[in-house]
Write a protein that holds these residues in place. Sequence first.
Motif, mmCIF file in Angstrom:
data_model
loop_
_atom_site.group_PDB
_atom_site.id
_atom_site.type_symbol
_atom_site.label_atom_id
_atom_site.label_comp_id
_atom_site.label_asym_id
_atom_site.label_seq_id
_atom_site.Cartn_x
_atom_site.Cartn_y
_atom_site.Cartn_z
ATOM 1 N N ARG A 111 -43.372 -4.413 19.465
ATOM 2 C CA ARG A 111 -43.945 -3.796 18.580
ATOM 3 C C ARG A 111 -43.241 -2.309 18.018
ATOM 4 O O ARG A 111 -43.609 -1.305 17.395
ATOM 5 C CB ARG A 111 -45.333 -3.238 18.781
ATOM 6 C CG ARG A 111 -46.059 -4.535 19.214
ATOM 7 C CD ARG A 111 -47.666 -4.340 19.643
ATOM 8 N NE ARG A 111 -48.496 -3.616 18.239
ATOM 9 C CZ ARG A 111 -48.907 -2.379 18.409
ATOM 10 N NH1 ARG A 111 -49.016 -1.581 19.670
ATOM 11 N NH2 ARG A 111 -49.559 -1.738 17.431
ATOM 12 N N ALA A 112 -42.011 -1.877 18.839
ATOM 13 C CA ALA A 112 -41.112 -0.883 18.835
ATOM 14 C C ALA A 112 -42.365 0.358 19.146
ATOM 15 O O ALA A 112 -42.254 1.462 18.296
ATOM 16 C CB ALA A 112 -40.621 -0.748 17.522
ATOM 17 N N HIS A 113 -43.056 0.441 20.203
ATOM 18 C CA HIS A 113 -43.839 1.340 20.382
ATOM 19 C C HIS A 113 -43.060 2.651 20.918
ATOM 20 O O HIS A 113 -42.273 2.790 21.557
ATOM 21 C CB HIS A 113 -44.587 0.718 21.716
ATOM 22 C CG HIS A 113 -45.981 1.710 21.828
ATOM 23 N ND1 HIS A 113 -46.036 2.931 22.275
ATOM 24 C CD2 HIS A 113 -47.239 1.307 21.397
ATOM 25 C CE1 HIS A 113 -47.362 3.231 22.493
ATOM 26 N NE2 HIS A 113 -48.132 2.316 21.788
ATOM 27 N N HIS A 114 -43.740 3.703 20.502
ATOM 28 C CA HIS A 114 -43.207 5.111 20.648
ATOM 29 C C HIS A 114 -43.202 5.444 22.263
ATOM 30 O O HIS A 114 -42.547 6.311 22.531
ATOM 31 C CB HIS A 114 -43.645 6.042 20.038
ATOM 32 C CG HIS A 114 -45.285 6.159 20.206
ATOM 33 N ND1 HIS A 114 -46.230 5.429 19.645
ATOM 34 C CD2 HIS A 114 -45.916 7.271 20.937
ATOM 35 C CE1 HIS A 114 -47.237 5.647 19.971
ATOM 36 N NE2 HIS A 114 -47.464 6.757 20.998
ATOM 37 N N ALA A 115 -43.586 4.671 23.009
ATOM 38 C CA ALA A 115 -44.201 5.066 24.438
ATOM 39 C C ALA A 115 -43.448 4.221 25.382
ATOM 40 O O ALA A 115 -44.075 3.717 26.463
ATOM 41 C CB ALA A 115 -45.468 5.568 24.800
ATOM 42 N N LEU A 116 -42.665 3.286 24.910
ATOM 43 C CA LEU A 116 -41.898 2.197 25.741
ATOM 44 C C LEU A 116 -41.862 2.375 27.051
ATOM 45 O O LEU A 116 -42.071 1.804 27.874
ATOM 46 C CB LEU A 116 -40.885 1.567 24.643
ATOM 47 C CG LEU A 116 -40.443 0.265 25.413
ATOM 48 C CD1 LEU A 116 -41.233 -0.656 25.618
ATOM 49 C CD2 LEU A 116 -39.029 -0.240 24.563
ATOM 50 N N LEU A 117 -41.135 3.462 27.213
ATOM 51 C CA LEU A 117 -40.546 3.912 28.575
ATOM 52 C C LEU A 117 -41.686 4.142 29.750
ATOM 53 O O LEU A 117 -41.641 3.653 30.781
ATOM 54 C CB LEU A 117 -39.526 5.043 28.618
ATOM 55 C CG LEU A 117 -39.028 5.458 29.993
ATOM 56 C CD1 LEU A 117 -38.234 4.229 30.520
ATOM 57 C CD2 LEU A 117 -38.219 6.652 29.949
ATOM 58 N N ALA A 118 -42.487 4.867 28.947
ATOM 59 C CA ALA A 118 -43.790 5.015 29.801
ATOM 60 C C ALA A 118 -44.524 4.079 30.073
ATOM 61 O O ALA A 118 -45.245 3.861 31.265
ATOM 62 C CB ALA A 118 -44.688 6.191 29.078
ATOM 63 N N ILE A 119 -44.711 2.867 29.045
ATOM 64 C CA ILE A 119 -45.456 1.843 29.432
ATOM 65 C C ILE A 119 -44.706 0.862 30.417
ATOM 66 O O ILE A 119 -45.393 0.320 31.314
ATOM 67 C CB ILE A 119 -45.765 0.878 27.945
ATOM 68 C CG1 ILE A 119 -46.558 1.733 27.250
ATOM 69 C CG2 ILE A 119 -46.009 -0.621 28.218
ATOM 70 C CD1 ILE A 119 -46.648 1.171 25.750
ATOM 71 N N PHE A 120 -43.510 0.964 30.228
ATOM 72 C CA PHE A 120 -42.556 0.118 31.378
ATOM 73 C C PHE A 120 -42.751 0.627 32.651
ATOM 74 O O PHE A 120 -42.874 -0.220 33.750
ATOM 75 C CB PHE A 120 -41.054 0.090 30.985
ATOM 76 C CG PHE A 120 -40.090 -0.418 32.134
ATOM 77 C CD1 PHE A 120 -40.095 -1.762 32.140
ATOM 78 C CD2 PHE A 120 -39.298 0.461 32.945
ATOM 79 C CE1 PHE A 120 -39.483 -2.218 33.457
ATOM 80 C CE2 PHE A 120 -38.820 -0.007 33.901
ATOM 81 C CZ PHE A 120 -38.504 -1.304 34.161
ATOM 82 N N ILE A 121 -42.785 1.945 32.686
ATOM 83 C CA ILE A 121 -42.894 2.604 34.163
ATOM 84 C C ILE A 121 -44.224 2.403 34.768
ATOM 85 O O ILE A 121 -44.437 2.094 35.774
ATOM 86 C CB ILE A 121 -42.573 4.055 34.041
ATOM 87 C CG1 ILE A 121 -40.952 4.144 34.006
ATOM 88 C CG2 ILE A 121 -42.984 4.639 35.428
ATOM 89 C CD1 ILE A 121 -40.762 5.702 33.451
#
Length: 150
Positions: A111-121
Amino acid sequence: MAVDQHQGDLRSEGHEAEEGRRRHPLCLGPEVKQLELQQIAAAPPQFKQDHQPMKQAFIPTLIGGTFALIIVAETIAVANGATFGNFALPIILWVISAFLYFLPTYVAWRRAHHALLAIFITNLFLGWTFLGWVAALIWGCTPVKPLAAA
């Protein structure tokens, strides 16, 4: 006089360094950052990164990589005297469980989410609690904020 000239050089060098700090992207004001985001959004298509082909090829690549891993593992096992078929099921189960574990990250990435890194962590460190996994999945499904208003 030479000392004054040398001190003048030091002052001018210090002034240039101070200007360099003010121009650093982290030190820019919100107006300048917004202008840069608008310039990026208005850039010609060849300057924008298009990750759509990579996103479309992820699942076939995952499946192909799984089969390649099975072939290599089975070949090594047979060469060492084991019977054929000992490693296929564990590898398939491991790949499926890893994909399901990182499903919230995959959803956010697609979805090209703006908080991708935070979601991954969050998914990486709290996904094992199931509550953290559900929170990361819900977060990955939240509306995506655009980078800049056109």
